[in-house]
Motif scaffolding. Structure first.
Motif, PDB file in Angstrom:
ATOM      1  N   ALA A  75       0.830  -1.203   0.000  1.00 39.60           N
ATOM      2  CA  ALA A  75       0.000   0.000   0.000  1.00 39.60           C
ATOM      3  C   ALA A  75       0.867   1.256   0.000  1.00 39.60           C
ATOM      4  O   ALA A  75       0.596   2.221  -0.729  1.00 39.60           O
ATOM      5  CB  ALA A  75      -0.928  -0.001   1.214  1.00 39.60           C
TER       6      ALA A  75
ATOM      7  N   SER B 153       1.140   3.987  -3.000  1.00 37.96           N
ATOM      8  CA  SER B 153       0.864   5.391  -2.674  1.00 37.96           C
ATOM      9  C   SER B 153       1.956   6.295  -3.216  1.00 37.96           C
ATOM     10  O   SER B 153       1.681   7.358  -3.795  1.00 37.96           O
ATOM     11  CB  SER B 153       0.741   5.571  -1.157  1.00 37.96           C
ATOM     12  OG  SER B 153      -0.378   4.893  -0.647  1.00 37.96           O
TER      13      SER B 153
ATOM     14  N   ILE C 215      -4.615  -2.256  -1.591  1.00 44.82           N
ATOM     15  CA  ILE C 215      -4.941  -1.638  -0.300  1.00 44.82           C
ATOM     16  C   ILE C 215      -6.121  -2.345   0.351  1.00 44.82           C
ATOM     17  O   ILE C 215      -6.123  -2.597   1.561  1.00 44.82           O
ATOM     18  CB  ILE C 215      -5.230  -0.138  -0.504  1.00 44.82           C
ATOM     19  CG1 ILE C 215      -3.914   0.583  -0.793  1.00 44.82           C
ATOM     20  CG2 ILE C 215      -5.909   0.477   0.712  1.00 44.82           C
ATOM     21  CD1 ILE C 215      -4.070   1.981  -1.249  1.00 44.82           C
TER      22      ILE C 215
ATOM     23  N   THR D 221      -9.408  -0.039   6.836  1.00 42.48           N
ATOM     24  CA  THR D 221      -9.611   1.292   6.230  1.00 42.48           C
ATOM     25  C   THR D 221      -9.417   1.251   4.721  1.00 42.48           C
ATOM     26  O   THR D 221      -9.415   2.294   4.073  1.00 42.48           O
ATOM     27  CB  THR D 221      -8.621   2.318   6.821  1.00 42.48           C
ATOM     28  OG1 THR D 221      -7.267   1.864   6.572  1.00 42.48           O
ATOM     29  CG2 THR D 221      -8.835   2.484   8.315  1.00 42.48           C
ATOM     30  N   GLY D 222      -9.286   0.050   4.184  1.00 43.97           N
ATOM     31  CA  GLY D 222      -8.900  -0.080   2.783  1.00 43.97           C
ATOM     32  C   GLY D 222      -9.913   0.436   1.791  1.00 43.97           C
ATOM     33  O   GLY D 222      -9.543   0.973   0.752  1.00 43.97           O
TER      34      GLY D 222
ATOM     35  N   GLU E  59     -12.132   2.997   1.933  1.00 41.18           N
ATOM     36  CA  GLU E  59     -12.105   4.454   1.775  1.00 41.18           C
ATOM     37  C   GLU E  59     -10.804   4.902   1.120  1.00 41.18           C
ATOM     38  O   GLU E  59     -10.800   5.770   0.238  1.00 41.18           O
ATOM     39  CB  GLU E  59     -12.286   5.139   3.130  1.00 41.18           C
ATOM     40  CG  GLU E  59     -13.668   4.887   3.745  1.00 41.18           C
ATOM     41  CD  GLU E  59     -13.878   5.655   5.034  1.00 41.18           C
ATOM     42  OE1 GLU E  59     -12.991   6.451   5.403  1.00 41.18           O
ATOM     43  OE2 GLU E  59     -14.943   5.480   5.662  1.00 41.18           O
ATOM     44  N   LYS E  60      -9.701   4.309   1.534  1.00 38.19           N
ATOM     45  CA  LYS E  60      -8.410   4.646   0.930  1.00 38.19           C
ATOM     46  C   LYS E  60      -8.370   4.253  -0.540  1.00 38.19           C
ATOM     47  O   LYS E  60      -7.792   4.965  -1.375  1.00 38.19           O
ATOM     48  CB  LYS E  60      -7.289   3.943   1.703  1.00 38.19           C
ATOM     49  CG  LYS E  60      -5.882   4.305   1.233  1.00 38.19           C
ATOM     50  CD  LYS E  60      -5.549   5.752   1.509  1.00 38.19           C
ATOM     51  CE  LYS E  60      -4.110   6.060   1.153  1.00 38.19           C
ATOM     52  NZ  LYS E  60      -3.803   7.507   1.280  1.00 38.19           N
ATOM     53  N   SER E  61      -8.992   3.139  -0.874  1.00 40.16           N
ATOM     54  CA  SER E  61      -9.034   2.700  -2.266  1.00 40.16           C
ATOM     55  C   SER E  61      -9.773   3.704  -3.136  1.00 40.16           C
ATOM     56  O   SER E  61      -9.345   4.001  -4.263  1.00 40.16           O
ATOM     57  CB  SER E  61      -9.714   1.335  -2.375  1.00 40.16           C
ATOM     58  OG  SER E  61      -8.934   0.335  -1.755  1.00 40.16           O
TER      59      SER E  61
ATOM     60  N   GLU F  79     -10.023   6.880  -2.590  1.00 36.21           N
ATOM     61  CA  GLU F  79      -9.140   8.044  -2.717  1.00 36.21           C
ATOM     62  C   GLU F  79      -8.042   7.788  -3.743  1.00 36.21           C
ATOM     63  O   GLU F  79      -7.702   8.663  -4.554  1.00 36.21           O
ATOM     64  CB  GLU F  79      -8.532   8.389  -1.360  1.00 36.21           C
ATOM     65  CG  GLU F  79      -9.546   8.899  -0.352  1.00 36.21           C
ATOM     66  CD  GLU F  79      -8.948   9.093   1.030  1.00 36.21           C
ATOM     67  OE1 GLU F  79      -9.641   9.640   1.912  1.00 36.21           O
ATOM     68  OE2 GLU F  79      -7.791   8.672   1.243  1.00 36.21           O
ATOM     69  N   MET F  80      -7.476   6.583  -3.722  1.00 38.33           N
ATOM     70  CA  MET F  80      -6.397   6.265  -4.663  1.00 38.33           C
ATOM     71  C   MET F  80      -6.902   6.197  -6.103  1.00 38.33           C
ATOM     72  O   MET F  80      -6.215   6.645  -7.033  1.00 38.33           O
ATOM     73  CB  MET F  80      -5.733   4.951  -4.293  1.00 38.33           C
ATOM     74  CG  MET F  80      -4.774   5.074  -3.138  1.00 38.33           C
ATOM     75  SD  MET F  80      -3.465   3.854  -3.282  1.00 38.33           S
ATOM     76  CE  MET F  80      -2.219   4.582  -2.236  1.00 38.33           C
TER      77      MET F  80
ATOM     78  N   ARG G 288     -10.392  14.050   0.027  1.00 42.63           N
ATOM     79  CA  ARG G 288     -10.568  12.932   0.952  1.00 42.63           C
ATOM     80  C   ARG G 288     -11.900  12.240   0.684  1.00 42.63           C
ATOM     81  O   ARG G 288     -12.805  12.806   0.056  1.00 42.63           O
ATOM     82  CB  ARG G 288     -10.507  13.418   2.395  1.00 42.63           C
ATOM     83  CG  ARG G 288      -9.158  14.009   2.795  1.00 42.63           C
ATOM     84  CD  ARG G 288      -9.153  14.325   4.295  1.00 42.63           C
ATOM     85  NE  ARG G 288      -7.840  14.785   4.736  1.00 42.63           N
ATOM     86  CZ  ARG G 288      -7.455  16.048   4.767  1.00 42.63           C
ATOM     87  NH1 ARG G 288      -8.300  17.001   4.368  1.00 42.63           N
ATOM     88  NH2 ARG G 288      -6.253  16.391   5.177  1.00 42.63           N
TER      89      ARG G 288
END
Length: 835
Positions: free
Chosen positions: A312, A316, A354, A361-362, A364-366, A368-369, A464
């Motif tokens: 991850a 990033s 991720i 948390t993957g 939400e982060k995914s 974003e990515m 975000r």
């Protein structure tokens, strides 16, 4: 080393002073020689300390040196060498192939002028080798070997012993790249000889030999990987910690080793050692963004192989570097080429990684990515059009400078600069590129200053998840993600803010096969331009007989049925849409090969139990979530509609029904808004461009074109020429609300860069039209007026124009066309994008 750095900086400053004071009539030394020496010093400074601005200005001065003398001047081949070396270094920095090809062209010309100069032959060989390896093109190999052997015959006498190891190094690396028969063993022998002869040479030269040996050992078999890594370590020991080669050369070598031929499965201890080196390089700010990016991507891939959670982090870093590879200082063609070569599937793989390694948390982060790593082309272009009014209330001087720099960068990104006969770039072009780089750096510096202003900490930063959720207001956004690992759908809702993952029972290769089958079907049926011919006539005109398709896809209905059962239906089971009115509102954000498929038309159209997504949902598409966050514009004064119809276009088939289409629009809209209509000869590029600037609503009924290999040349075909995608990007549209693109392939996209949405409809979204009706493939000329009439009747009902109803209006119009018995290839090309 620091002392040497200061001495070189002082030398550069002195050379600059001399060059700036020179007149073209000056002699002893000539202007060319001074610029050549300055270029050499700047290139040396870049190679040791990674200062990118030095490289750009060094290239500019090298070009000026070449242009300052004639071909008959004895210094001319030397000046060509310097320019070629600078362009090659810049190609290494940016990954731009045209710099490398120009470098090859320059060195071939230098060899013609000085065929007995060993130094010229050596530089030519190394340039050809770089082109062959970086472009993975073996057509240069025999030429490289020929040049090398000629040069080695000439390079005798007192220089032979000192420089022979360099010749052997290039020769060995070339044989290794060819890789035929005993080439690898021969290469290993040559490189071992070179190493034995290099003990008195500079550490940099010896380090290069070791790195080349490492690549050869790795190629000879995975059993030699341990020895290869030992050689990499020895090379690192020869160089100072802050030497650019110590990091960048090692990074490139590691990437070449790990992505080269052979079994990719590494023993755990070797995997750990490799990842450590790649991670170190990827996080080093002293090397080029391109080298860091390659190291980060390789690091991420091998983390995935080793099931390591730092995949991850690696992804990033790669995504953070991606916008730097496509810097706003580059022209738009260069940005597109870079994305095509570097970005394919990166964001999707990052998101999947991720989700796998950081499940808590993957999701939400995914999201974003995926937002950061997709539509980079449009995101950067939009940054330059940002309003700085809010900033101006606190920092007016900063806002003014930022606006000035952004305006200049945008204008320069569309410039077409002159070229030179021997190489691509004239002195003017290279000076412009150097200035563009300076502007790009200034842009980044100003953004950094903005983010230090209270309240502007996130200014032009990636959004975000909490902000992106608002994109789903009024329904749900579905990101259909195709990664190498697996495929899934991310369902985003705004109330309450949430994201849910739906695994899809399909693999990436299967999606790619489905997309290719769909493209083949469209090609077979001639769905490439708005046409008056029937589907049967178009099919009969195709050459080569029946289209070749996978066994499971023999017709468009087969593809749509597979879309339904393997992609859309699993998503609907999670969404649980209502079975009655109102229909569910969906926005599709498709990645990778999913972007080439008509998700909105998925369904079973055979047998008694027919099912279709259109029966339960109103679908729109969006290239990004951010595109759905645009606030609708309120008109200043009376609404204006620009309606363009091209019944007769030079060198194209006539479109008689566009006249009827315009007639419907005039009848419906004249009583509620000002209608400016342009037809045939009046619809020239200048008039249409001027009309787009002023209008709120836009309707274009004409031929459309999207060249497969050059999406930036996509265009509407008007009476006197083409209104291209890049033309549209330059048109300010302060009043835009809605666009109806009644042409063909206006939302087709680029199969090589599917995540960028580079098509005419995307250009309209970028230009400021928040709601766009477009086509994914060709439409029947007779269908254009019918769909347009039904859409405008809905949007103008009650005498109150409402562009926010565009998706519903199109949905109803297409359902009506479908109910009348039109084939799927007639009703499905019409799609809605945006709000």
């Amino acid at each position: 080393m620091n002392q040497n750095q200061e001495e070189l900086k002082e030398a550069i400053a002195l050379f600059r002073t001399v060059v700036e004071s020179l007149q073209e009539t000056d002699r002893l030394p000539g202007p060319g020689e001074c610029r050549y020496q300055l270029s050499k010093a700047l290139l040396l400074y870049y190679e040791h300390w990674g200062d990118i601005e030095s490289l750009h200005f060094g290239t500019m001065y090298a070009r000026q040196a070449v242009d300052s003398v004639s071909e008959h001047n004895p210094s001319y081949p030397t000046f060509l060498q310097q320019l070629a070396s600078s362009l090659k270094a810049r190609a290494r920095l940016t990954g731009h192939r045209y710099d490398l090809l120009d470098s090859v062209s320059l060195m071939r010309h230098a060899v013609k002028l000085a065929p007995r100069r060993a130094d010229v032959l050596f530089t030519c060989a190394t340039t050809l080798k770089a082109a062959s390896m970086w472009l993975d093109d073996r057509q240069y190999i025999e030429e490289i070997l020929d040049v090398l052997y000629k040069g080695m015959e000439i390079d005798s006498g007192r220089y032979r012993e000192r420089f022979h190891s360099e010749w052997l190094t290039v020769l060995g690396h070339t044989y290794a790249f060819r890789g035929e028969g005993d080439d690898l063993d021969h290469a290993a022998s040559l490189l071992t000889q070179a190493e034995a002869m290099s003990t008195q040479e500079p550490c940099v030269s010896r380090a290069w030999i070791l790195l080349h040996r490492a690549e050869v050992e790795a190629q000879r078999g995975r059993g030699g990987l341990s020895d290869a890594l030992d050689l990499v370590g020895d090379a690192m020991e020869l160089l100072a910690p802050n030497h650019r080669l110590r990091i960048e050369g090692v990074a490139d070598t590691m990437v070449n080793i790990l992505t080269g031929p052979g079994d990719s499965k590494l023993p755990l201890w070797l995997l750990q050692r490799s990842i450590d080196i790649l991670a170190w390089a990827a996080q080093s700010p002293s090397i080029s963004p391109h080298a860091r990016f390659r190291a980060a991507v390789c690091w991420a891939r091998y983390c995935e192989e080793g099931l390591r959670t730092d995949a991850a982090e690696a992804f990033s870093i790669a995504l953070e570097l991606l916008p730097r590879l496509t810097s706003v200082g580059l022209d738009i063609d260069s940005r597109h080429q870079m994305l095509a070569s570097e970005a394919l599937g990166l964001a999707s793989d990052a998101a999947a990684s991720i989700m796998a390694f950081i499940p808590e948390t993957g999701l939400e982060k995914s999201v974003e990515m995926l937002e950061v790593g997709r539509a980079v082309f449009w995101a950067q272009a939009l940054q330059l059009r940002t309003s700085f009014d809010a900033l101006a209330t606190q920092e007016p001087d900063l806002a003014d400078e930022l606006a000035q720099v952004s305006k200049e960068l945008e204008a320069r990104s569309f410039r077409i600069l002159p070229t030179n006969v021997q190489g691509r770039f004239s002195a003017e072009t290279l000076a412009a590129n150097a200035h563009n780089h300076h502007l790009s750096q200034r842009w980044e510096e100003l953004l950094s200053r903005c983010r230090s202003v209270p309240g502007f900490e996130d200014f032009l930063q990636p959004k975000r998840f909490s902000d992106l959720c608002a994109s789903a207001n009024g329904g749900a956004v579905i990101i259909v993600n195709a990664s190498r690992s697996y495929c899934d759908a991310l369902i985003i809702r705004s109330s309450p803010p949430s994201v849910e993952c739906v695994p899809l029972p399909i693999k990436y290769a299967e999606v790619a096969e489905m997309a290719e089958a769909w493209r083949s079907l469209l090609e077979h049926y001639g769905r490439s331009c708005r046409s008056t011919r029937s589907a049967q006539e178009r099919q009969e005109s195709q050459r080569g007989g029946r289209v070749r398709l996978p066994p499971e896809y023999k017709s468009s209905k087969d593809v749509l049925a597979a879309l339904w059962s393997r992609i859309v239906q699993p998503i609907l089971e999670t969404l649980n849409p209502p079975t009655t009115e109102p229909l569910m509102r969906l926005w599709w954000c498709a990645t990778g090969p999913f972007a080439s498929l008509p998700l909105h038309a998925a369904g079973k159209f055979e047998g008694q139990a027919q099912e279709c997504l259109m029966d339960v949902a109103i679908s729109s598409y969006t290239p990004t979530l951010t595109a759905l966050l645009t606030e609708p514009r309120s008109p200043d004064g009376e609404l204006q509609l620009l309606a363009v119809a091209q019944e007769e276009t030079p060198d194209m088939s006539p479109l008689p029904n566009t006249k009827q289409e315009l007639h419907y629009i005039r009848d419906l809209a004249t009583s509620v808004m000002t209608v400016n209509s342009l037809t045939n000869k009046a619809a020239d590029v200048t008039s249409v461009s001027a009309g787009i600037r002023k209008c709120n609503w836009l309707h274009l009924a004409c031929h459309g074109l999207q060249p497969g290999s050059k999406p930036l040349n996509s265009a509407f075909l008007l009476h006197d020429g083409r209104l291209t995608l890049s033309n549209i990007m330059q048109i300010p549209t302060p009043h835009a609300q809605f666009a109806f693109l009644s042409a063909c392939e206006t939302a087709l996209g680029d199969a090589d860069v599917p995540d960028e949405g580079i098509h005419l409809a995307g250009a309209m979204l970028f230009a400021g039209f928040p709601s766009v009706i477009a086509t994914s493939w060709s439409i029947e000329d007779e269908d254009g007026p019918i769909v347009a009439r039904d859409v405008y009747e809905h949007l103008l009902k009650g005498g109150k124009p409402d562009a926010s109803e565009a998706a519903l209006a199109l949905h109803n119009a297409v359902c009506k066309l479908r109910a009348q018995g039109a084939s799927v290839l007639r009703w499905a090309p019409f799609i809605h994008l945006g709000r």
